[in-house]
Write a protein that holds these residues in place. Structure first.
Motif, PDB file in Angstrom:
ATOM      1  N   ARG A 206       2.722  -5.356  -4.096  1.00 35.18           N
ATOM      2  CA  ARG A 206       3.855  -5.070  -3.221  1.00 35.18           C
ATOM      3  C   ARG A 206       3.391  -4.465  -1.904  1.00 35.18           C
ATOM      4  O   ARG A 206       3.862  -4.833  -0.838  1.00 35.18           O
ATOM      5  CB  ARG A 206       4.831  -4.107  -3.920  1.00 35.18           C
ATOM      6  CG  ARG A 206       6.146  -3.890  -3.176  1.00 35.18           C
ATOM      7  CD  ARG A 206       7.054  -2.957  -3.953  1.00 35.18           C
ATOM      8  NE  ARG A 206       6.481  -1.621  -4.058  1.00 35.18           N
ATOM      9  CZ  ARG A 206       6.646  -0.670  -3.134  1.00 35.18           C
ATOM     10  NH1 ARG A 206       7.335  -0.920  -2.040  1.00 35.18           N
ATOM     11  NH2 ARG A 206       6.119   0.526  -3.309  1.00 35.18           N
ATOM     12  N   GLN A 207       2.465  -3.498  -1.971  1.00 37.32           N
ATOM     13  CA  GLN A 207       1.897  -2.868  -0.788  1.00 37.32           C
ATOM     14  C   GLN A 207       0.386  -2.775  -0.956  1.00 37.32           C
ATOM     15  O   GLN A 207      -0.136  -2.805  -2.071  1.00 37.32           O
ATOM     16  CB  GLN A 207       2.454  -1.459  -0.574  1.00 37.32           C
ATOM     17  CG  GLN A 207       3.783  -1.390   0.154  1.00 37.32           C
ATOM     18  CD  GLN A 207       4.091   0.030   0.606  1.00 37.32           C
ATOM     19  OE1 GLN A 207       3.868   0.990  -0.118  1.00 37.32           O
ATOM     20  NE2 GLN A 207       4.627   0.155   1.801  1.00 37.32           N
ATOM     21  N   VAL A 208      -0.312  -2.638   0.186  1.00 38.57           N
ATOM     22  CA  VAL A 208      -1.763  -2.506   0.155  1.00 38.57           C
ATOM     23  C   VAL A 208      -2.182  -1.365   1.066  1.00 38.57           C
ATOM     24  O   VAL A 208      -1.430  -0.918   1.937  1.00 38.57           O
ATOM     25  CB  VAL A 208      -2.458  -3.811   0.602  1.00 38.57           C
ATOM     26  CG1 VAL A 208      -2.058  -4.968  -0.295  1.00 38.57           C
ATOM     27  CG2 VAL A 208      -2.144  -4.128   2.071  1.00 38.57           C
ATOM     28  N   ASN A 209      -3.395  -0.897   0.852  1.00 38.51           N
ATOM     29  CA  ASN A 209      -4.070  -0.001   1.777  1.00 38.51           C
ATOM     30  C   ASN A 209      -5.121  -0.822   2.507  1.00 38.51           C
ATOM     31  O   ASN A 209      -5.786  -1.674   1.902  1.00 38.51           O
ATOM     32  CB  ASN A 209      -4.734   1.155   1.032  1.00 38.51           C
ATOM     33  CG  ASN A 209      -3.739   1.947   0.191  1.00 38.51           C
ATOM     34  OD1 ASN A 209      -3.005   2.769   0.701  1.00 38.51           O
ATOM     35  ND2 ASN A 209      -3.709   1.672  -1.118  1.00 38.51           N
ATOM     36  N   LEU A 210      -5.294  -0.604   3.782  1.00 40.12           N
ATOM     37  CA  LEU A 210      -6.236  -1.369   4.593  1.00 40.12           C
ATOM     38  C   LEU A 210      -7.438  -0.511   4.954  1.00 40.12           C
ATOM     39  O   LEU A 210      -7.294   0.661   5.309  1.00 40.12           O
ATOM     40  CB  LEU A 210      -5.571  -1.857   5.880  1.00 40.12           C
ATOM     41  CG  LEU A 210      -4.329  -2.726   5.753  1.00 40.12           C
ATOM     42  CD1 LEU A 210      -3.765  -3.028   7.140  1.00 40.12           C
ATOM     43  CD2 LEU A 210      -4.644  -4.031   5.009  1.00 40.12           C
TER      44      LEU A 210
END
Length: 510
Positions: A206-210
């Protein structure tokens, strides 16, 4: 609860009856199947999308950890949504925890042109991998994602004469383009970041860290602008903001790093004694090379076979610039300059070849041109290049060579707002190396102005990228744990300093 959608399917991992579960790695594969599909994870208001990418166990060169590999097909021309499709290589290193966090860390490589899956940075992510999947995606045009590779553009040539040939990209671009089954106008950052979001969705996140390094920080900023709701946190290491045009400012920033090195040597009693008047002697060497290229004969460091080659001032300075990226390598630069001033080119050749293999292994020069010819070269003039390089040893050639090469590259379009600063309130950690020759700390400060929830940390004694410092890795882990930069200390590496200069091949000894 049974989570059937995460189990192996036809065309995916081998069936249980195939014998793979008898292997010691089988448990890891099962855990990965669960972690990548959202099983055993905390719920969110928005459910994670179903995984729709098949992943199979694989091995990466130089990586001991078990990994999972797959591909995702996308249209080369995303806007038209028809025509040629290209396959993106995706590598996932599953989290070690039995119940990992639902938001992975996506790594965005540098260059432009570096293949994420061929970098060897995984050991630096041990703390993060305990709780989170690590994802590597070869950006379109790199690695195993429809690469724009061409031997004529590859700096890793066998003979020393080929390796140090003074040749511009413009000389070989036409022949390279004939060998590519690609529309080179469609390999820009904006398009690639939409690819990346497709990968995110296909993996069921759903979400990521970059985490972006060097050019990867530009890519991360573009993703943050195009898909802000999909980013939980961002880490930008060696920041290249939208106001930085490659390589317009390279001569200026490289000269800053070289001046810092020269000053440090002059203030160090041991270095100053070993290499007196190093700046003046280097200037004399450059003047000599400008008047006439050096005719060199020496044995190839790898084959031992004597070879003749010609070395111009331009090629020498280009190699010198590359040696400044790492302070550990730069600690040998005074010794190299001292020997070169005495017409001993052995250290110069050995250092240059040592850097070449890694660059050639991981980087696609064609993709570099696809990016800079669309996103950088159109935004500066030859007069700009001369102005920014004034007073530097490196001069305007780096920027002018790119302009000339791009004149033979098909014209691509970028969004009208592409060069506007990225405005975002996404929690962002900005990291800069004090001695960085290409993305020094002022660029991090520029990006910070429009990132309202950000922290900029300058790490002393380091060059291009800071992940080598334990304090930087700690900050990275903390921002992911907190989901915020609030409460993080800006102090990092207070005791760090430039490595001692080598005064002989035995090391930094008096």
């Amino acid at each position: 609860m049974v989570c059937a959608r995460g189990l192996p399917r036809a065309g995916g991992w081998p069936a249980v009856t195939g014998g793979i579960l008898s292997h010691p790695l089988a448990a890891l594969a099962v855990l990965a199947a669960l972690s990548l599909t959202g099983c055993s994870r905390s719920s969110n208001a928005e459910p994670a999308p179903a995984r729709r990418m098949d992943l199979k166990p694989c091995r990466l060169d130089g990586v001991a950890a078990q990994t999972l590999c797959g591909t995702l097909e996308v249209f080369e021309d995303r806007a038209a949504a028809k025509g040629r499709k290209i396959s993106l290589r995706v590598v996932v290193v599953p989290a070690l925890a039995s119940q990992p966090k639902e938001d992975p860390l996506f790594f965005l490589a540098g260059g432009p042109g570096q293949a994420a899956s061929r970098t060897r940075i995984l050991p630096a992510l041990d703390r993060i991998r305990r709780q989170r999947d690590i994802v590597f995606v070869d950006q379109r045009g790199t690695g195993d994602s429809h690469p724009l590779d061409c031997e004529a553009l590859n700096p890793s040539r066998k003979s020393l004469a080929e390796r140090f040939e003074d040749r511009e990209d413009a000389d070989v671009i036409p022949q390279c383009r004939k060998g590519w089954d690609a529309d080179e106008r469609l390999y820009t950052t904006s398009i690639a970041m939409d690819d990346l979001d497709d990968v995110r969705a296909a993996l069921g996140y759903r979400q990521v860290n970059l985490w972006g390094i060097s050019y990867g920080t530009r890519a991360a900023l573009v993703y943050m602008r195009q898909h802000p709701d999909r980013v939980r946190t961002a880490i930008l290491d060696g920041v290249a903001p939208m106001g930085q045009y490659l390589p317009l400012y390279a001569a200026r920033d490289g000269q800053r790093a070289l001046d810092l090195l020269m000053d440090a040597c002059a203030k160090d009693d041991v270095c100053a004694k070993a290499y007196p008047d190093l700046r003046a002697r280097t200037e004399a060497l450059l003047a000599k090379l400008e008047a006439a290229p050096a005719k060199v004969n020496l044995s190839h460091p790898r084959t031992g076979v004597p070879e003749d080659f010609t070395l111009t001032r331009r090629v020498f300075l280009s190699e010198l610039f590359s040696l400044l990226y790492s302070p550990d390598v730069a600690s040998l630069v005074p010794l190299m300059l001292d020997r070169a001033a005495k017409d001993d080119w052995t250290p110069f050749v050995a250092l240059s070849l040592g850097l070449t293999d890694e660059v050639a292994r991981t980087t696609s020069r064609g993709m570099f041109l696809a990016v800079v010819c669309a996103e950088d070269a159109p935004f500066f003039t030859e007069e700009d290049a001369e102005r920014e390089a004034k007073g530097t040893w490196f001069g305007s050639r780096m920027a002018l060579d790119v302009k000339r090469g791009c004149a033979k590259w098909p014209q691509a379009n970028v969004p009208a707002s592409f060069r506007e600063p990225v405005k975002s309130d996404i929690p962002t950690l900005l990291l800069s190396g004090e001695l960085d020759p290409v993305t020094p700390p002022p660029w991090g400060e520029e990006a910070k102005r429009t990132l309202t929830h950000s922290l900029h940390v300058v790490v002393p004694g380091l060059g291009h990228n800071t992940v080598g410092a334990d304090c930087a890795r700690t900050l990275m882990a903390e921002v992911l744990t907190r989901g915020s930069v609030e409460g993080l200390t800006p102090d990092c590496g207070a005791g760090l300093k430039r490595p001692p200069f080598f005064t002989s091949f035995a090391g930094p000894v008096p």
